[in-house]
Enzyme design. Structure first.
Site, PDB file in Angstrom:
ATOM      1  N   CYS A   1     -14.094  -8.464 -40.274  1.00 47.44           N
ATOM      2  CA  CYS A   1     -13.342  -8.734 -39.041  1.00 47.44           C
ATOM      3  C   CYS A   1     -13.231 -10.233 -38.826  1.00 47.44           C
ATOM      4  O   CYS A   1     -13.016 -10.703 -37.714  1.00 47.44           O
ATOM      5  CB  CYS A   1     -13.985  -8.040 -37.846  1.00 47.44           C
ATOM      6  SG  CYS A   1     -15.659  -8.597 -37.517  1.00 47.44           S
TER       7      CYS A   1
ATOM      8  N   ASP B   1     -19.917  -2.695 -42.000  1.00 50.19           N
ATOM      9  CA  ASP B   1     -19.032  -3.229 -40.950  1.00 50.19           C
ATOM     10  C   ASP B   1     -19.735  -4.392 -40.249  1.00 50.19           C
ATOM     11  O   ASP B   1     -20.136  -4.282 -39.099  1.00 50.19           O
ATOM     12  CB  ASP B   1     -18.682  -2.114 -39.948  1.00 50.19           C
ATOM     13  CG  ASP B   1     -17.664  -2.573 -38.911  1.00 50.19           C
ATOM     14  OD1 ASP B   1     -16.921  -3.540 -39.178  1.00 50.19           O
ATOM     15  OD2 ASP B   1     -17.620  -1.961 -37.818  1.00 50.19           O
TER      16      ASP B   1
ATOM     17  N   ARG C   1     -13.144   5.392 -38.191  1.00 47.35           N
ATOM     18  CA  ARG C   1     -14.215   6.356 -37.919  1.00 47.35           C
ATOM     19  C   ARG C   1     -13.716   7.777 -38.171  1.00 47.35           C
ATOM     20  O   ARG C   1     -14.444   8.624 -38.667  1.00 47.35           O
ATOM     21  CB  ARG C   1     -14.731   6.187 -36.482  1.00 47.35           C
ATOM     22  CG  ARG C   1     -15.616   4.939 -36.323  1.00 47.35           C
ATOM     23  CD  ARG C   1     -16.272   4.874 -34.956  1.00 47.35           C
ATOM     24  NE  ARG C   1     -15.328   4.546 -33.907  1.00 47.35           N
ATOM     25  CZ  ARG C   1     -15.159   3.323 -33.398  1.00 47.35           C
ATOM     26  NH1 ARG C   1     -15.900   2.311 -33.813  1.00 47.35           N
ATOM     27  NH2 ARG C   1     -14.271   3.106 -32.444  1.00 47.35           N
TER      28      ARG C   1
HETATM   29  N1  SAH Z   1     -19.508  -0.445 -36.854  1.00 49.38           N
HETATM   30  C1  SAH Z   1     -19.699  -0.692 -35.436  1.00 49.38           C
HETATM   31  C2  SAH Z   1     -19.491  -2.147 -35.061  1.00 49.38           C
HETATM   32  C3  SAH Z   1     -20.359  -3.134 -35.810  1.00 49.38           C
HETATM   33  S1  SAH Z   1     -20.532  -4.672 -34.991  1.00 49.38           S
HETATM   34  C4  SAH Z   1     -18.831   0.271 -34.638  1.00 49.38           C
HETATM   35  O1  SAH Z   1     -17.993   0.981 -35.204  1.00 49.38           O
HETATM   36  O2  SAH Z   1     -18.966   0.313 -33.422  1.00 49.38           O
HETATM   37  C5  SAH Z   1     -21.697  -5.529 -35.940  1.00 49.38           C
HETATM   38  C6  SAH Z   1     -23.149  -5.130 -35.698  1.00 49.38           C
HETATM   39  O3  SAH Z   1     -23.941  -5.835 -36.644  1.00 49.38           O
HETATM   40  C7  SAH Z   1     -23.751  -5.479 -34.342  1.00 49.38           C
HETATM   41  O4  SAH Z   1     -24.238  -4.313 -33.733  1.00 49.38           O
HETATM   42  C8  SAH Z   1     -24.940  -6.431 -34.655  1.00 49.38           C
HETATM   43  O5  SAH Z   1     -26.083  -6.151 -33.847  1.00 49.38           O
HETATM   44  C9  SAH Z   1     -25.219  -6.085 -36.082  1.00 49.38           C
HETATM   45  N2  SAH Z   1     -25.838  -7.129 -36.925  1.00 49.38           N
HETATM   46  C10 SAH Z   1     -25.461  -8.421 -37.062  1.00 49.38           C
HETATM   47  N3  SAH Z   1     -26.168  -9.026 -38.039  1.00 49.38           N
HETATM   48  C11 SAH Z   1     -27.022  -8.089 -38.534  1.00 49.38           C
HETATM   49  C12 SAH Z   1     -28.002  -8.083 -39.573  1.00 49.38           C
HETATM   50  N4  SAH Z   1     -28.211  -9.173 -40.318  1.00 49.38           N
HETATM   51  N5  SAH Z   1     -28.670  -6.941 -39.813  1.00 49.38           N
HETATM   52  C13 SAH Z   1     -28.446  -5.829 -39.079  1.00 49.38           C
HETATM   53  N6  SAH Z   1     -27.517  -5.767 -38.101  1.00 49.38           N
HETATM   54  C14 SAH Z   1     -26.820  -6.875 -37.824  1.00 49.38           C
END
Ligand code: SAH
Length: 396
Positions: free
Chosen positions: A340, A300, A211
């Site tokens: 991840c 992510d 970040r």
């Molecule tokens: N980048 C974030 C962490 C991401 S975690 C950080 O730095 O804090 C992954 C996220 O993907 C979760 O919030 C989940 O709700 C979302 N997610 C999972 N599948 C998804 C999809 N198909 N479309 C949109 N969001 C999704």
């Protein structure tokens, strides 16, 4: 006398390399009696003591090594030593200085298999993910309080891995009166952390350094942040002077938390941020059809491949979003892309992104390899602990 396990002949190699996991098929016999979490001596077939481990009869990981010194006792003092060392290791790293959101114990890499401890200001959030840590929870909490002076400890032992150890999920206060949420400051940005309902222990601390990189690269760019969760990357992009930030997630509560965090930072221009409650796979297609262009795309996603058995299907998903992400980039634009998934190696992931660039028909290059921060160490003996990997890719 404690019980002992005898390893099958020829199955000792992982422990000779100081790997902490003893798999079920490597155990020839349990000699004596042991209940889940009890300490057992680990021996080679010909009676050489290799160390001590926590016995976990329900799990395919039948024992987890506490120590490779067979003379080291596993007692309250052992947990004090290991936890003090983990805390001191982080305190000695300038890059982690002043962070109030920090992973203090990262399981196997800190010599404490199954134990996760994250610090959010005055609150420690603990996950006990193995029979051994479950058994020693009292000693662990005592040692944590002593090493950190934190006021509150909250348990978030609710990850799926507990089931594999034959343990029920458990959440609740372990010490003090932990609040349901708290606010941390990361690189000058205030962020709401939902300790009770948030993912993992409340926040993705592992992406802290990435970040920061986003903030450093964001100036003047139009940014698309996919899978934004509570907006960690989005707020850093705004702090770095992004021209515009579009953030997407399919979780309503996560997007609501992002709004709360944004409001905690009056210095950020909320007018430059927009938020979409949508499926990323669909939205990327919509944006492409509308011929939108971005100068930075962040991908992510959640774990597409929890284990290597899912790597094939996960590969298709990674290729899909990375192809679309690259196609949405203006020339000279940057893609920050992550996996991840424990089941996908860094090399394999780079292969997926390379295929995605070929599918997209664009020239692209890797500028940097990215990983979790230094508070998420990887044991040299257990490289599969390197679950988070990322690439900073530039479109030619
Ligand atoms: N980048 C974030 C962490 C991401 S975690 C950080 O730095 O804090 C992954 C996220 O993907 C979760 O919030 C989940 O709700 C979302 N997610 C999972 N599948 C998804 C999809 N198909 N479309 C949109 N969001 C999704």
């Amino acid at each position: 006398m404690s019980a002992r396990i005898v390893l099958a002949r020829g199955k000792e190699a992982p422990q000779f390399r100081r790997h902490p996991w003893v798999f079920a098929n490597a155990v020839e016999a349990l000699v004596g009696r042991a209940r889940p979490g009890d300490t057992v001596l680990v021996e080679t077939h010909d009676g050489r003591a290799l160390g001590r481990a926590a016995w976990s009869p329900a799990s395919q990981i039948r024992a987890r090594m506490w120590t490779f010194d067979a003379d080291e006792g596993i007692d309250d003092a052992f947990f004090r030593r290991r936890i003090e060392a983990a805390v001191a290791r982080r305190a000695a790293l300038p890059i982690l200085a002043g962070q109030d959101g920090l992973r203090l114990v990262h399981g196997e890499a800190d010599g404490l298999p199954g134990l996760i401890v994250d610090r959010y200001g005055e609150v420690l959030v603990v996950a006990l993910n193995s029979a051994g840590t479950e058994k020693w929870s009292g000693a662990i909490v005592g040692a944590l309080l002593r090493a950190t002076g934190a006021a509150h400890v909250y348990e978030r032992s609710d990850s799926d891995v507990r089931r594999l150890e034959g343990l029920e999920p458990r959440v609740g206060p372990l010490h003090g009166a932990p609040p349901a949420s708290t606010v941390i400051t990361e690189h000058g940005v205030r962020l709401l952390v939902d300790l009770v309902g948030g993912h993992k222990t409340g926040f993705y601390l592992d992406q802290r350094e990435n970040r920061r990189l986003t903030r450093d690269l964001a100036a003047g760019r139009r940014v698309l942040n996919c899978f934004c969760y509570t907006g960690g990357f989005s707020l850093q992009a705004l702090a770095g002077g992004a021209r515009e930030v579009l953030s997407v997630d399919s979780s309503g509560p996560a997007l609501a938390a992002a709004q709360t965090s944004l409001a905690l930072n009056p210095g950020l221009d909320a007018g430059r941020a927009s938020w979409r409650d949508a499926d990323v796979f669909e939205l990327l297609r919509e944006l492409k059809a509308a011929e939108e262009r971005f100068d930075m795309v962040i991908l992510d996603p959640p774990k597409f491949a929890p284990s290597s058995a899912h790597a094939e299907r996960a590969g298709r998903a990674y290729r899909d979003i990375n192809r679309l992400g690259l196609q949405l980039l203006a020339p000279g634009g940057l893609l920050m892309t992550y996996s991840c998934s424990g089941g996908v190696s860094a090399e394999r992931f780079r292969g997926f992104v390379a295929s995605a660039a070929a599918d997209a028909g664009v020239d692209a290059m890797v500028l940097q390899h990215l990983q979790a921060g230094a508070d998420h160490p990887v044991a040299l003996a257990a490289p599969e602990g390197e679950y988070l990997k990322g690439l900073l890719v530039a479109r030619a």
